[in-house]
Design a protein around this motif. Structure first.
Motif, PDB file in Angstrom:
ATOM      1  N   GLY A  17       0.729  -1.154  -0.086  1.00 22.83           N
ATOM      2  CA  GLY A  17       0.173  -0.025  -0.205  1.00 22.83           C
ATOM      3  C   GLY A  17       0.835   1.392   0.071  1.00 22.83           C
ATOM      4  N   VAL A  18       2.067   1.248  -0.508  1.00 24.29           N
ATOM      5  CA  VAL A  18       2.842   2.374  -0.300  1.00 24.29           C
ATOM      6  C   VAL A  18       2.439   3.140  -1.760  1.00 24.29           C
ATOM      7  CG1 VAL A  18       5.144   3.495  -0.298  1.00 24.29           C
ATOM      8  CG2 VAL A  18       4.589   1.368   0.932  1.00 24.29           C
ATOM      9  N   PRO A  19       2.148   4.498  -1.764  1.00 25.74           N
ATOM     10  CA  PRO A  19       1.740   5.374  -3.067  1.00 25.74           C
ATOM     11  C   PRO A  19       3.069   5.719  -3.628  1.00 25.74           C
ATOM     12  CG  PRO A  19       1.353   6.559  -1.159  1.00 25.74           C
ATOM     13  CD  PRO A  19       1.869   5.238  -0.540  1.00 25.74           C
ATOM     14  N   GLU A  20       2.983   6.029  -4.956  1.00 19.07           N
ATOM     15  CA  GLU A  20       4.200   6.527  -5.628  1.00 19.07           C
ATOM     16  C   GLU A  20       4.101   8.212  -4.949  1.00 19.07           C
ATOM     17  OE1 GLU A  20       4.938   5.991  -9.741  1.00 19.07           O
ATOM     18  OE2 GLU A  20       3.474   4.389  -9.759  1.00 19.07           O
ATOM     19  N   THR A  21       5.328   8.474  -5.011  1.00 17.84           N
ATOM     20  CA  THR A  21       5.386  10.101  -4.543  1.00 17.84           C
ATOM     21  C   THR A  21       6.386  10.628  -5.574  1.00 17.84           C
ATOM     22  OG1 THR A  21       7.412   9.469  -3.312  1.00 17.84           O
ATOM     23  CG2 THR A  21       5.347   9.378  -2.143  1.00 17.84           C
ATOM     24  N   PRO A  22       6.187  12.167  -5.600  1.00 20.97           N
ATOM     25  CA  PRO A  22       6.719  12.840  -6.718  1.00 20.97           C
ATOM     26  C   PRO A  22       8.349  12.868  -6.387  1.00 20.97           C
ATOM     27  CG  PRO A  22       5.744  14.296  -5.227  1.00 20.97           C
ATOM     28  CD  PRO A  22       5.206  13.029  -5.047  1.00 20.97           C
ATOM     29  N   ARG A  23       9.226  13.198  -7.428  1.00 23.47           N
ATOM     30  CA  ARG A  23      10.420  13.484  -6.973  1.00 23.47           C
ATOM     31  C   ARG A  23      10.827  14.642  -6.245  1.00 23.47           C
ATOM     32  NH1 ARG A  23      14.522  11.652 -11.852  1.00 23.47           N
ATOM     33  NH2 ARG A  23      13.517   9.762 -12.731  1.00 23.47           N
ATOM     34  N   ALA A  24      10.681  14.637  -4.868  1.00 27.13           N
ATOM     35  CA  ALA A  24      10.612  15.827  -4.151  1.00 27.13           C
ATOM     36  C   ALA A  24      11.991  16.045  -3.270  1.00 27.13           C
ATOM     37  CB  ALA A  24       9.353  15.835  -3.428  1.00 27.13           C
ATOM     38  N   THR A  25      12.735  15.305  -3.277  1.00 27.88           N
ATOM     39  CA  THR A  25      14.109  15.338  -2.549  1.00 27.88           C
ATOM     40  C   THR A  25      15.212  15.868  -3.393  1.00 27.88           C
ATOM     41  OG1 THR A  25      13.403  13.522  -0.964  1.00 27.88           O
ATOM     42  CG2 THR A  25      15.840  14.265  -1.106  1.00 27.88           C
ATOM     43  N   CYS A  26      15.611  16.899  -2.920  1.00 28.12           N
ATOM     44  CA  CYS A  26      16.738  17.589  -3.837  1.00 28.12           C
ATOM     45  C   CYS A  26      18.076  17.826  -3.164  1.00 28.12           C
ATOM     46  CB  CYS A  26      16.164  19.019  -4.227  1.00 28.12           C
ATOM     47  SG  CYS A  26      14.567  18.853  -5.011  1.00 28.12           S
ATOM     48  N   PRO A  27      18.978  16.558  -3.137  1.00 25.27           N
ATOM     49  CA  PRO A  27      20.025  16.677  -2.497  1.00 25.27           C
ATOM     50  C   PRO A  27      21.275  17.701  -2.910  1.00 25.27           C
ATOM     51  CG  PRO A  27      20.110  14.971  -3.748  1.00 25.27           C
ATOM     52  CD  PRO A  27      18.816  15.441  -4.086  1.00 25.27           C
ATOM     53  N   GLY A  35      33.237   9.597  -8.188  1.00 26.77           N
ATOM     54  CA  GLY A  35      32.774   7.930  -8.023  1.00 26.77           C
ATOM     55  C   GLY A  35      31.655   7.921  -7.019  1.00 26.77           C
ATOM     56  N   THR A  36      31.804   8.834  -6.129  1.00 27.34           N
ATOM     57  CA  THR A  36      30.809   8.675  -4.837  1.00 27.34           C
ATOM     58  C   THR A  36      29.536   9.520  -5.451  1.00 27.34           C
ATOM     59  OG1 THR A  36      32.219   9.139  -3.036  1.00 27.34           O
ATOM     60  CG2 THR A  36      30.064  10.156  -2.756  1.00 27.34           C
ATOM     61  N   LEU A  37      29.612  10.577  -6.188  1.00 29.91           N
ATOM     62  CA  LEU A  37      28.388  11.227  -6.538  1.00 29.91           C
ATOM     63  C   LEU A  37      27.694  10.275  -7.882  1.00 29.91           C
ATOM     64  CD1 LEU A  37      27.313  14.611  -7.548  1.00 29.91           C
ATOM     65  CD2 LEU A  37      27.177  13.111  -9.369  1.00 29.91           C
ATOM     66  N   GLU A  38      28.375   9.438  -8.562  1.00 24.36           N
ATOM     67  CA  GLU A  38      27.916   8.703  -9.486  1.00 24.36           C
ATOM     68  C   GLU A  38      27.234   7.604  -8.898  1.00 24.36           C
ATOM     69  OE1 GLU A  38      31.148   9.770 -13.237  1.00 24.36           O
ATOM     70  OE2 GLU A  38      31.583   8.081 -11.966  1.00 24.36           O
ATOM     71  N   GLY A  39      27.874   6.822  -7.951  1.00 29.88           N
ATOM     72  CA  GLY A  39      27.184   6.065  -7.157  1.00 29.88           C
ATOM     73  C   GLY A  39      25.835   6.272  -6.540  1.00 29.88           C
ATOM     74  N   HIS A  40      25.800   7.369  -6.114  1.00 27.14           N
ATOM     75  CA  HIS A  40      24.505   7.851  -5.471  1.00 27.14           C
ATOM     76  C   HIS A  40      23.456   8.121  -6.484  1.00 27.14           C
ATOM     77  CE1 HIS A  40      25.018   7.962  -1.045  1.00 27.14           C
ATOM     78  NE2 HIS A  40      26.437   8.610  -1.297  1.00 27.14           N
ATOM     79  N   MET A  41      23.956   8.457  -7.727  1.00 22.65           N
ATOM     80  CA  MET A  41      22.926   8.899  -8.818  1.00 22.65           C
ATOM     81  C   MET A  41      22.538   7.465  -9.455  1.00 22.65           C
ATOM     82  SD  MET A  41      22.795  11.943  -8.734  1.00 22.65           S
ATOM     83  CE  MET A  41      21.575  12.120  -9.790  1.00 22.65           C
ATOM     84  N   GLU A  42      23.356   6.447  -9.386  1.00 20.96           N
ATOM     85  CA  GLU A  42      23.032   5.198  -9.944  1.00 20.96           C
ATOM     86  C   GLU A  42      21.790   4.779  -8.860  1.00 20.96           C
ATOM     87  OE1 GLU A  42      24.694   0.935 -11.221  1.00 20.96           O
ATOM     88  OE2 GLU A  42      26.045   2.309 -10.377  1.00 20.96           O
ATOM     89  N   GLN A  43      22.209   4.886  -7.420  1.00 17.25           N
ATOM     90  CA  GLN A  43      21.344   4.220  -6.490  1.00 17.25           C
ATOM     91  C   GLN A  43      19.972   4.882  -6.368  1.00 17.25           C
ATOM     92  OE1 GLN A  43      22.706   2.717  -2.399  1.00 17.25           O
ATOM     93  NE2 GLN A  43      22.607   4.951  -2.051  1.00 17.25           N
ATOM     94  N   SER A  44      20.000   6.245  -6.587  1.00 19.36           N
ATOM     95  CA  SER A  44      18.810   7.094  -6.083  1.00 19.36           C
ATOM     96  C   SER A  44      18.428   8.025  -7.231  1.00 19.36           C
ATOM     97  CB  SER A  44      19.149   7.708  -4.757  1.00 19.36           C
ATOM     98  OG  SER A  44      19.793   6.854  -3.595  1.00 19.36           O
ATOM     99  N   GLY A  45      19.047   7.941  -8.213  1.00 17.68           N
ATOM    100  CA  GLY A  45      18.505   8.824  -9.198  1.00 17.68           C
ATOM    101  C   GLY A  45      17.038   9.184  -9.580  1.00 17.68           C
ATOM    102  N   HIS A  46      16.397   7.831  -9.481  1.00 16.58           N
ATOM    103  CA  HIS A  46      15.041   7.856  -9.830  1.00 16.58           C
ATOM    104  C   HIS A  46      14.312   8.507  -8.363  1.00 16.58           C
ATOM    105  CE1 HIS A  46      16.013   4.515  -6.955  1.00 16.58           C
ATOM    106  NE2 HIS A  46      14.296   4.347  -6.929  1.00 16.58           N
ATOM    107  N   LEU A  47      14.761   8.790  -7.604  1.00 15.59           N
ATOM    108  CA  LEU A  47      13.815   9.496  -6.733  1.00 15.59           C
ATOM    109  C   LEU A  47      14.240  10.987  -6.542  1.00 15.59           C
ATOM    110  CD1 LEU A  47      15.031   7.294  -3.673  1.00 15.59           C
ATOM    111  CD2 LEU A  47      12.803   6.965  -4.936  1.00 15.59           C
ATOM    112  N   ILE A  48      15.183  11.501  -7.151  1.00 13.42           N
ATOM    113  CA  ILE A  48      15.633  12.781  -6.957  1.00 13.42           C
ATOM    114  C   ILE A  48      15.270  13.863  -7.745  1.00 13.42           C
ATOM    115  CG2 ILE A  48      17.723  14.266  -7.447  1.00 13.42           C
ATOM    116  CD1 ILE A  48      19.474  11.653  -6.075  1.00 13.42           C
ATOM    117  N   GLY A  49      14.724  15.099  -7.066  1.00 16.26           N
ATOM    118  CA  GLY A  49      14.081  16.115  -8.135  1.00 16.26           C
ATOM    119  C   GLY A  49      15.278  16.685  -9.025  1.00 16.26           C
TER     120      GLY A  49
END
Length: 269
Positions: A17-27, A35-49
């Motif tokens: 029952g978890v609804p989809e949410t907009p990309r509202a986190t803007c780190p 390499g650190t930034l690229e790793g985070h984008m691979e891991q979490s890019g689909h969540l980021i505004g």
């Protein structure tokens, strides 16, 4: 934003029952290695505004690395935003055209403007015109970095300022909280959240046009508790994106107890 409707995790989130949410986190990137930034984008890019390339670090780092990091963001279709400090210094040093040329050249999508520690002598229309000529979007930061928490009178002035920038074409407004969320903007010296002033800003502009800086756990949770999972949060460290996202979805123990965040109950409940 789900990473793929056919993924096992996406199907499971639907099941509970978890609804989809907009990309509202803007780190923000405070100067991580590529390499650190690229790793985070691979891991979490689909969540980021958006991703803010923060402070002036990208200007003094090896340029090829700054370009690589910006490209790691923009190739995912995520806007890369230059932090507001370099803008203020460029204006103070009468070098705004050169700064805007640089931002466009390295591949940035958007600039943040503000009067956090300098006095802005150009009008919103003048700045929007110069940025637009270079294909850059603009957002404006509300609040000063050293003026303490917002007051009733101060918030009213910020609302009028924000209206001028939106009318000139700014894509959104950023609510100042620095990297501490203490004795600045919507937060008192102990870090307590001023919901009243926050509500005034939302009443004036709506959640869609506001990005609230939330640099630590207390500020992030307070804003999500108050406004719900759609609130846009900025100045979140990249390594904290996933924690913020599970809180939005009610998958954190503190969030699960809250009616506005807890996943939908099972159909047969």
């Amino acid at each position: 934003m789900r990473q793929g409707a056919d993924s096992a995790t996406a199907r499971y989130l639907d099941d509970i029952g978890v609804p989809e949410t907009p990309r509202a986190t803007c780190p923000f990137d405070p100067g991580y290695d590529p390499g650190t930034l690229e790793g985070h984008m691979e891991q979490s890019g689909h969540l980021i505004g958006t991703v803010k390339i923060s402070m002036a670090c990208w200007i003094v780092a090896a340029e090829r690395v700054s370009r690589r990091k910006i490209a790691a963001v923009t190739r995912l279709g995520i806007p890369a935003v230059a932090g507001g400090g370099p803008f203020e210094i460029a204006v103070a040093q009468r070098a705004l055209p050169a700064y805007l040329d640089l931002c466009a050249d390295v591949g940035l999508t958007r600039i943040e403007c503000g009067e956090g520690f300098t006095e802005l002598t150009l009008t919103p229309d003048e700045i929007m015109g110069q940025a637009g000529q270079r294909g850059l979007e603009v957002e404006f930061e509300l609040g000063e970095k050293h003026a303490g928490r917002f007051t009733d009178e101060g918030t009213e002035a910020l609302i009028e300022t924000g209206k001028r920038w939106l009318q000139a074409g700014a894509v959104r407004l950023v609510v100042e909280a620095r990297e501490s969320a203490q004795d600045v903007g919507l937060f008192s010296a102990p870090g307590e959240f001023d919901a009243g002033q926050a509500d005034r800003l939302v009443e004036a502009f709506g959640l869609e046009q506001l990005l609230f800086e939330a640099p630590n756990k207390a500020s992030q949770f307070a804003l999500i508790d108050h406004f719900g999972p759609s609130v846009q949060l900025g100045n979140v460290r990249l390594e904290e994106v996933l924690r913020v996202e599970i809180y939005r979805r009610g998958l954190h123990s503190d969030a699960f107890r809250r009616a506005n965040l807890r996943p939908r109950p099972p159909a047969d409940a």
